[in-house]
Design an enzyme around this catalytic site. Structure first.
Site, PDB file in Angstrom:
ATOM      1  N   SER A 133      -6.491  37.861  13.609  1.00  0.00           N
ATOM      2  CA  SER A 133      -6.739  37.623  15.028  1.00  0.00           C
ATOM      3  C   SER A 133      -6.978  38.945  15.747  1.00  0.00           C
ATOM      4  O   SER A 133      -6.375  39.959  15.406  1.00  0.00           O
ATOM      5  CB  SER A 133      -5.511  36.929  15.640  1.00  0.00           C
ATOM      6  N   HIS A 185     -11.328  37.748  13.624  1.00  0.00           N
ATOM      7  CA  HIS A 185     -11.828  36.534  14.260  1.00  0.00           C
ATOM      8  C   HIS A 185     -12.458  36.883  15.617  1.00  0.00           C
ATOM      9  O   HIS A 185     -11.810  37.544  16.434  1.00  0.00           O
ATOM     10  CB  HIS A 185     -10.670  35.548  14.504  1.00  0.00           C
TER      11      HIS A 185
END
Length: 682
Positions: free
Chosen positions: A253, A202
């Site tokens: 993430s 991300h």
């Protein structure tokens, strides 16, 4: 092959426009850290008319509106050369680009409607990048390489991942996909043209407190690669194009230190991502750096260094025919044959309660928590009063998701979510690019790749390199596995077509792969064409009013000047009498807000050494009262800066009312200059 590459600016308005990604209404643009670009790659068959176009744009995601408008422009320019089946548009998924380019109502809520200048900038940038690639086609060769990227990602929903079968998890060494795939492009003389890297992470190193438009970690990787290859050029200039494209990043993430409670500092790595004091709103993930700017650079540099290594060593040549397969599918009602006796269906779109919780990368509002498998009577009642209650059919179809917004049943003023979705595969020889319309989680992506690969294998095309390109063509939020869906963390609550969404996509992409393998793409049903709603402009964005300078000052005057001398790692900072940067975006397609200039004793003139696309400069706009505003330009002087005399140069446009009241206001360009200052030797 014939190969062409192109890059064009798609930044758009950098002030007052909501940023797209965190769905945080307070996060509106207030300046610029780095420009956003569309990067286009065209590969054509030298023998016949077959072509593939892959575009990676520094935007949150490709919306259906954006894609349809791009295809319209391409058709009017090139006829049937570039079409919905052979053009892939992918977003990098930066969360720091302008929003407002969607036609479905849900996305209007946080982006203040449809913002024409933002949409036009992206459409025009993508088309221009394709034009440049089209004009630069030359004989070339492609090479592929893959390798592992370390220290750059964590799984942000590990408790969901653990619900996947143990036997399946045991086949993988990690709960994220660490593999990067690089496609290298050179011309027939070996001159370098560009590369595409696909890697699942991300781009949320910049968090939801950021107000500067930028392309985040993957954009920084592109910047480093292009600066390295386009020696002596300003950022955004030069012929070498390096795209760092998205993949199955749904639960991945870059904030590698993991989730901590912002108030107490203790870990909140629990199934609800919740803190003892303050609940879910306090649980936030930390990146590796001291602040979000440093974290962006650390992750971006990691990705860049691995891509550079893979690029330099790439020796496996890609050869073979080009092919593309595409269908429009109504994802609200796909029947999926799970096995000989079992058929299931997808659902009309809906979002669950945990959608409102957000993630550890960007928490939601009102203390919703992740992992909610039961509704909340308070919010359900408010929802029923305002938007209407979900039907029993929707509730049953989405189970165990407690529905917060039954978007598939909400149609005013336009449908809230898409029904018609693109599924698409482009094959360049032994490379198959799966263009997926959203964010597949790690395990969802693995299952999809494996299914497509086995389909190719069983129809006589073994050894295919299958890669997922994320956030393509239309945005449909997330796609989790059936098992991950059961625990209803954020990604599952945002799997809008229900628990069998992944199974439906696997079935659809298998049939595309089969059609490519059997050279039968012409037999695929086109499917129902998506709608293009008749929206000219519908926005809550404040209207552009006349700008004013303070008494006794004029636009571009220095309010706070530079010091006479700086050293490496210090920040040269100058504040000017400014004007709304939206004036510039709405009047000039490519506007540069600032330059850093160095004085040359040899030519006795100033030479531009940096522009606003540089990651070492920051452009801040702050709105005052009665039409007044200030602009602050920062130059974070990097180690290795050549000593000498420098200055900062600001370029803007102010809006001026005409004396005759019925005539529209007009914009006037202006400039501001700092005093000269010295950067001393270290």
């Amino acid at each position: 092959y014939l190969v062409g590459v192109g890059r064009a600016d798609c930044t758009g308005p950098v002030a007052q426009v909501p940023l797209m990604g965190y769905a945080n209404p307070d996060q509106v643009g207030g300046g610029l850290l780095s420009r956003l670009y569309s990067r286009a790659f065209i590969v054509a068959d030298r023998e016949d008319s077959k072509r593939i176009v892959f575009v990676s744009a520094d935007i949150g995601m490709v919306s259906q509106r954006l894609r349809l408008e791009v295809l319209q422009q391409l058709r009017s320019k090139y006829g049937e050369l570039y079409r919905q089946d052979n053009v892939i548009l992918s977003g990098t998924h930066t969360h720091s680009g302008p929003g407002g380019y969607f036609q479905y109502t849900l996305f209007w809520i946080t982006s203040k409607g449809l913002i024409r200048p933002a949409l036009n900038s992206i459409v025009n940038g993508i088309v221009k990048s394709i034009d440049i690639a089209h004009e630069n086609m030359k004989r070339g060769r492609l090479f592929i390489n893959r390798g592992t990227v370390e220290n750059s990602q964590i799984n942000r929903s590990p408790f969901s991942y653990l619900k996947n079968p143990e036997s399946e998890r045991n086949r993988y060494s990690s709960n994220t996909d660490k593999e990067m795939l690089v496609l290298k492009m050179v011309d027939e003389d070996g001159h370098e043209l560009g590369l595409i890297s696909w890697f699942a992470v991300h781009p949320v190193s910049m968090n939801n407190s950021n107000h500067l438009v930028n392309s985040d970690n993957v954009g920084y990787a592109s910047y480093l690669f292009e600066q390295e290859k386009n020696k002596g050029m300003l950022p955004g200039e030069g012929s070498f194009v390096a795209a760092f494209a998205s993949s199955n990043l749904g639960d991945v993430s870059p904030n590698t230190r993991g989730p901590f409670c912002a108030n107490t500092g203790e870990s909140c790595d629990n199934p609800q991502s919740s803190c003892p004091i303050g609940g879910a709103a306090m649980c936030m993930a930390k990146g590796p750096g001291r602040d979000m700017f440093e974290s962006t650079r650390i992750i971006g540099q990691n990705i860049y260094l691995k891509a550079k290594e893979l690029y330099e060593k790439a020796s496996q040549e890609v050869t073979g025919p080009l092919s593309s397969a595409h269908q429009w599918v109504n994802m609200s009602s796909v029947s999926v044959q799970l096995n000989a006796t079992h058929t299931v269906k997808t659902c009309k779109p809906a979002l669950g309660h945990s959608f409102a919780a957000g993630t550890i990368d960007g928490v939601g509002a009102f203390n919703f928590t992740q992992g909610s498998v039961e509704g909340d009577p308070f919010w359900d009642q408010i929802r029923d009063e305002l938007l209407g209650e979900p039907s029993d059919e929707a509730k049953a179809c989405h189970k165990p998701k407690p529905i917060l917004f039954s978007t598939g049943e909400m149609t005013s003023p336009h449908p809230w979510h898409p029904d018609i979705v693109d599924v698409q595969i482009a094959a360049i020889g032994s490379l198959a690019i799966l263009a997926v319309p959203g964010e597949f989680t790690t395990m969802s992506g693995r299952r999809l790749r494996e299914a497509v690969k086995s389909e190719f294998d069983s129809h006589g095309t073994p050894e295919m390199n299958v890669v997922i390109a994320g956030l393509c063509n239309v945005y449909t939020h997330y796609i989790t596995t059936y098992e991950e869906y059961q625990v209803q963390r954020y990604e599952a609550a945002s799997t809008i077509y229900g628990p069998h969404t992944l199974s439906a996509y696997i079935q659809l992409y298998r049939s595309l792969a089969k059609a490519i393998a059997l050279s039968a793409t012409h037999e695929l049903a086109r499917g129902p064409k998506p709608p293009l709603f008749n929206i000219t402009k519908l926005t809550l964005l404040p209207a552009l009013s006349a700008d004013k300078a303070p008494a006794g000052k004029t636009f571009g005057d220095v309010l706070e000047g530079a010091r006479p001398e700086y050293r490496e790692t210090e920040v040269a900072e100058v504040t000017f009498v400014g004007a709304n940067p939206r004036n510039s975006a709405e009047n000039a397609t490519e506007h540069n807000f600032l330059t850093v200039e160095r004085y040359s004793n040899i030519t006795s003139s100033w030479r531009v050494v940096l522009n606003d696309a540089s990651w070492d400069t920051r452009f801040y706009w702050s709105k005052g009262s009665r039409g007044q505003s200030n602009v602050t330009i920062e130059w974070h002087i990097p180690v290795g800066t050549e000593p000498g005399v420098y200055r900062l140069h600001y370029f803007g446009h102010y809006k001026k009312k005409r004396l005759w009241p019925l005539k529209p206001a007009f914009t006037v360009p202006f400039e501001g200059l700092s005093s000269a200052f010295r950067v001393a030797a270290p």
